[in-house]
Design an enzyme around this catalytic site. Structure first.
Site, mmCIF file in Angstrom:
data_model
loop_
_atom_site.group_PDB
_atom_site.id
_atom_site.type_symbol
_atom_site.label_atom_id
_atom_site.label_comp_id
_atom_site.label_asym_id
_atom_site.label_seq_id
_atom_site.Cartn_x
_atom_site.Cartn_y
_atom_site.Cartn_z
ATOM 1 N N ASP A 1 5.014 -4.612 6.352
ATOM 2 C CA ASP A 1 5.222 -5.760 6.733
ATOM 3 C C ASP A 1 5.197 -6.971 5.690
ATOM 4 O OD1 ASP A 1 2.655 -6.138 6.644
ATOM 5 O OD2 ASP A 1 2.674 -6.649 8.958
ATOM 6 N N MET B 1 -8.560 4.477 8.589
ATOM 7 C CA MET B 1 -8.027 3.229 8.288
ATOM 8 C C MET B 1 -7.068 2.933 9.385
ATOM 9 S SD MET B 1 -6.928 3.788 4.171
ATOM 10 C CE MET B 1 -8.074 2.950 3.020
ATOM 11 N N ALA C 1 -12.858 13.668 19.501
ATOM 12 C CA ALA C 1 -13.986 12.642 19.344
ATOM 13 C C ALA C 1 -14.581 12.415 20.787
ATOM 14 C CB ALA C 1 -13.377 11.443 18.821
ATOM 15 N N ARG D 1 -5.589 -0.737 9.409
ATOM 16 C CA ARG D 1 -5.632 -2.231 9.119
ATOM 17 C C ARG D 1 -5.788 -2.753 10.989
ATOM 18 N NH1 ARG D 1 -1.231 -5.322 6.265
ATOM 19 N NH2 ARG D 1 0.042 -4.388 7.884
ATOM 20 N N ASP E 1 2.206 0.417 11.928
ATOM 21 C CA ASP E 1 2.140 -0.999 12.553
ATOM 22 C C ASP E 1 3.559 -1.661 12.473
ATOM 23 O OD1 ASP E 1 2.128 -1.560 9.950
ATOM 24 O OD2 ASP E 1 0.120 -2.694 10.177
ATOM 25 N N ARG F 1 1.393 -5.297 -4.976
ATOM 26 C CA ARG F 1 1.241 -6.400 -4.225
ATOM 27 C C ARG F 1 1.474 -7.381 -5.152
ATOM 28 N NH1 ARG F 1 -2.202 -3.440 -1.009
ATOM 29 N NH2 ARG F 1 -1.781 -3.294 1.034
ATOM 30 N N GLY G 1 0.917 -1.148 0.008
ATOM 31 C CA GLY G 1 0.101 0.045 0.076
ATOM 32 C C GLY G 1 0.959 1.072 -0.032
ATOM 33 N N THR H 1 4.300 3.069 5.605
ATOM 34 C CA THR H 1 2.811 2.690 5.638
ATOM 35 C C THR H 1 2.056 3.597 6.680
ATOM 36 O OG1 THR H 1 1.293 1.070 6.664
ATOM 37 C CG2 THR H 1 3.506 1.104 7.308
ATOM 38 N N ASP I 1 -0.159 2.849 8.393
ATOM 39 C CA ASP I 1 -0.743 2.178 9.730
ATOM 40 C C ASP I 1 0.318 2.298 10.796
ATOM 41 O OD1 ASP I 1 -2.804 1.428 8.101
ATOM 42 O OD2 ASP I 1 -1.706 -0.261 7.261
#
Lengths: 327, 327, 327, 327
Positions: C107, C174, C191, C176, C134, C76, C15, C130, C132
């Site tokens: 990853d 987003m 929020a 993941r 992560d 990918r 991504g 990324t 994310d």
């Protein structure tokens, strides 16, 4: 001419739009400039029905010019659609000794304003505040330019990832039954195609366009779908295309309500400022049951009945431009 | 009508403006749509003189719609002001077998275009690209809306710190001899006052306005100064005010060239797209020595001589609005 | 130490994320600074398999620092998951006489890089790109800060309309299987609650929080839903809440892919610049099968196997903060 | 531990920074969460001296998270530098029955806080709010990330016009005696060079760098000048360069106060939120005369005396990176 307008109420109604605050600010400041007392009616017509009304001062509208939304709050009032509701509203109108009402909103709100004005012989003026730009009597509605920029900025971002992955994105934008946001964000965002309510496009024509783009090595791209288009929503259009053009990696994004918010653009702030002042000046000069708009950069007062009944058509010119640019 | 235009050259000239790339893209794509070969002339008229010219294709203008500046580069050409320079330019015009020239720029560039067209009987069409909006024959020039937003966004930021410190800021914006950017960024930014070239304001009148604001407890605020105003630059105006109103904590910011850059707004992209297509279509239909503009949302071709000689006046209306809102 | 690295390939994979271009630029410029030839591999590992490889120069990376996405394109690769695919890739690796590979991705991409490096004894270094965040071995991944700002800006806009209508919005972001974007955009966007994969929230707990907010007169608000949360997607969570709290006017917006695009923030550009240089310097100093990251503002090389196996945990601290601020 | 802190005062002092409002909001909400009454002190220490103090509630901090500046207003107090001033301040501190004070500001404000705390044995905690990032005891100060983005966005825009005209721009950014904003906006903005207070650059070295860039055909570019650098301001540096490199078309932009404003970034909002909560929790746990900061993503309390005396050094690493990338 000695104006008999001494106290004005102002409210925002229906779907909110960026620049509504700027319009309220202009109404308030113009009133104070002309020695008129001005009262904020909160939550649209419901505030008139429930006497949710407060006097506003110069300081009440500090720091709101740049803010999206409307600090007066807004709603679609079911009760105001009834005679009883409007009678309650008129009771409060009298109780607060108001001489006139400024309604900032779209066609639904103006319909109510028109009826209220006729039923109780009350001066009412409308200011067009809606992102959809679907009102006759003004070239642009307040919030439209901001929404076009918000949608186009999102498309710019989506194009980044579309290009990197050579994907095809279907992006659904707002606009109710009108394609104004779609057309402008599509041309501004360099979309390969757009589907709008005003245009009798078929899935086949869309597929033909996309095939041609693919032949031209446009491996990635964006198609803008107006929410009110006849081919279905963005997911449905994407599915139909996917069946035919399976080689595209297709994704869908529905921009949704973020198009309603955000700090208004310069154009929306200037438009709102001018219309807000013109609304107050119009009332002072005896205008009523009109919408104040901007036509060819001049202030214009259009009878509300005419503004909401006349269909504002998207020009065919933009389709031609979009088609030429999408090669 | 069978068009005799088979090869078009396009250049950007003079000060750059956001949206010039979008205009070049539209010219290129419209040419290809109409089976016309299109050539980019680099660095303005100097590129014509020095044969800095390359053919452009659909892919040449990928990814430029959203970019500020101009990938064709731009310059103010001294040599093109001479007969010898223009003769060299014409040599290359013939050498590349061009049939017509599209010039994207402001009045200086158009003056050159007009002379070139007359001297060598060459079809030339101008597209108004300047942040200053100082060209007759079009309601808006390409780049103006973006510059108004850039200036106003800067004013929004400056207002944050002005408010926090209760300071008075003098913010100088661009616009050459015209106050269009100043007026729009001042109304849009909620400035207490603006000083523009078109308005015979005195320091005394400005001070009076500021005193009134201070009386209304507007302890902090922004005054917008147009670069071409008669009272001097922002530092000079600030100094004159400081002498009289010593109790204000006064600061100055000159926004400068950042107003020339940035990704163009939706409005500037759509305008540039429409004008770019209309320039090519104009040439196909025999237009020459004209500037293509947008008047009341319609394409209009105005003789270049008229576009650059007619003064485009800032309306008095905006001053009235600004005054009312500044209370 | 005399480096034996003379030719480096660089690719982006998986991504895309804003700042990938900035990382490629830094790799390219660092290579040239160290007299290393550098080759762009297009479309991720597929480009290695298909010999879609071109030498890059300083000018190849002009004007890309500020652009979202990746001009090297990304994908990918299914084929690279097979031994045959990797063998083809290695053939081209040798054919282009490359000494090492820089892989910018997440990853999945690193797993492939690790296997490739082991199978063919090829120096490989990973750069974490990324949105994310992560990945262990770095405090921040490239693109994360931009995505947090994009999501939060959208939430700011949605809050405008939520406030004006006193609505409750469920906004899906987003990330993941990780809640990093959700937590930051929720705290940054003010929020009332967030639902993330790392936190065992129940619908009941969420409803309790919302009831409390309603009691505190928070008539309008935003709940952030991480896409990977266990309670379902934003529509499902909204439906469950609606059943219990029917008095809320509830809407849903799924931000989607616009979070992957956009011009990178300063932080992402600086991070990408530092990691890109450090990747080249790492290869020169003999690093391989590592990911280069930033831990406590220092460059750190972590074995790829460790980076992708270790779970990077969202701290409990942020939940505490979010809870305290949501009153 | 039973906290004896029942009433807290909070103020912002010194130069304002984006995120101060977010910090105040977090202090207020954390207080209410812990059943502490919280009072806003307006206009910095002057508000303490003049009893310009009001109780704050959850609703007092609605809608301020996204706003730049500080709604508590700020100032540099001369009177608080005197013993008499501080005594008056302490009178009001007692009069309002306050138990502790939270001071959001920079080193000047913290010096005052420290003295006040020592003189009257009053619990005081500092929150680092300054765009300059020049405080030890925290990796980042509130407002720094926003200022880096504002400066870099301006540089992005200036680069557009620099590129179009092949000009060289000297852009002066803020940062007082520290080069943090300069380094980050220079790397993030792709500047060819930067001049910062921490680095003993000479005009000759700068010219050498620029000559090299010119040799590499970098005809246009941006040099970032930190306001506190030893070579003079941007105009002076530009003049010195112009003498040697007359072939460059050189322009200067001083970004000025717009760097202090604007809606804070996500990172600044999250940082401000965490520090605001941690300040209240620190007071509850007996911390005093400390600054709360974030070191390696963990809350850290540093004695104020240490925070303001220790010099926070810009790493040499960034210079190396910038040099490598500027080829």
């Amino acid at each position: 001419m000695a104006s008999t307008i001494k106290r004005i109420g102002v409210l925002t109604s229906g779907g909110d739009a960026p620049g509504m605050n700027a319009a309220v600010r202009a109404v308030v400041r113009a009133c104070i400039y002309y020695d008129i007392e001005v009262f904020g009616v909160y939550k649209g017509y419901d505030g008139l029905i429930n006497a949710n009304i407060k006097q506003l001062y110069v300081r009440s509208v500090s720091n709101i010019l740049s803010r999206g939304g409307t600090f007066l709050l807004t709603a679609r009032s079911e009760e105001f659609r009834t005679k009883e509701g409007r009678e309650k509203a008129y009771e409060n109108f009298k109780k607060f000794d108001l001489d006139a009402l400024v309604v900032i909103g779209g066609d639904g709100s103006f319909t109510g304003a028109n009826i209220f004005s006729q039923e109780f012989d009350v001066p009412v003026i409308g200011i067009p505040g809606t992102i959809d730009n679907d009102l006759a009597g003004t070239d642009f509605t307040i919030g439209f330019d901001t929404a076009c920029n918000t949608a186009r900025e999102a498309i710019d971002k989506i194009r980044d990832t579309a290009s990197s992955h050579e994907r095809l994105f279907f992006v659904e934008v707002m606009g109710r039954d009108a394609g104004f946001i779609a057309v402008n964000s599509a041309i501004g965002g360099g979309a390969v195609a757009m589907v709008v309510p005003e245009h009798n496009w078929t899935i086949d024509a869309l597929i033909k366009r996309l095939r041609k783009g693919a032949a031209n090595k446009k491996a990635s791209n964006v198609v803008v779908i107006a929410e009110g288009c006849q081919l279905g929503n963005a997911y449905e259009v994407a599915d139909a295309v996917k069946k035919e053009l399976g080689y595209f990696d297709i994704r869908v994004t529905v921009l949704g309500h973020l198009q309603r918010g955000g700090s208004p653009t310069t154009m929306d702030r200037v438009l709102a400022s001018r219309l807000g002042v013109a609304a107050v000046e119009g009332l002072r000069h005896g205008e009523s049951k009109v919408m104040v708009g901007m036509i060819n950069n001049e202030i214009a007062y259009t009878p509300i009945g005419q503004a909401i009944k006349t269909e504002k058509r998207l020009g065919a010119e933009e389709f031609r431009i979009a088609k030429i640019l999408s090669i």
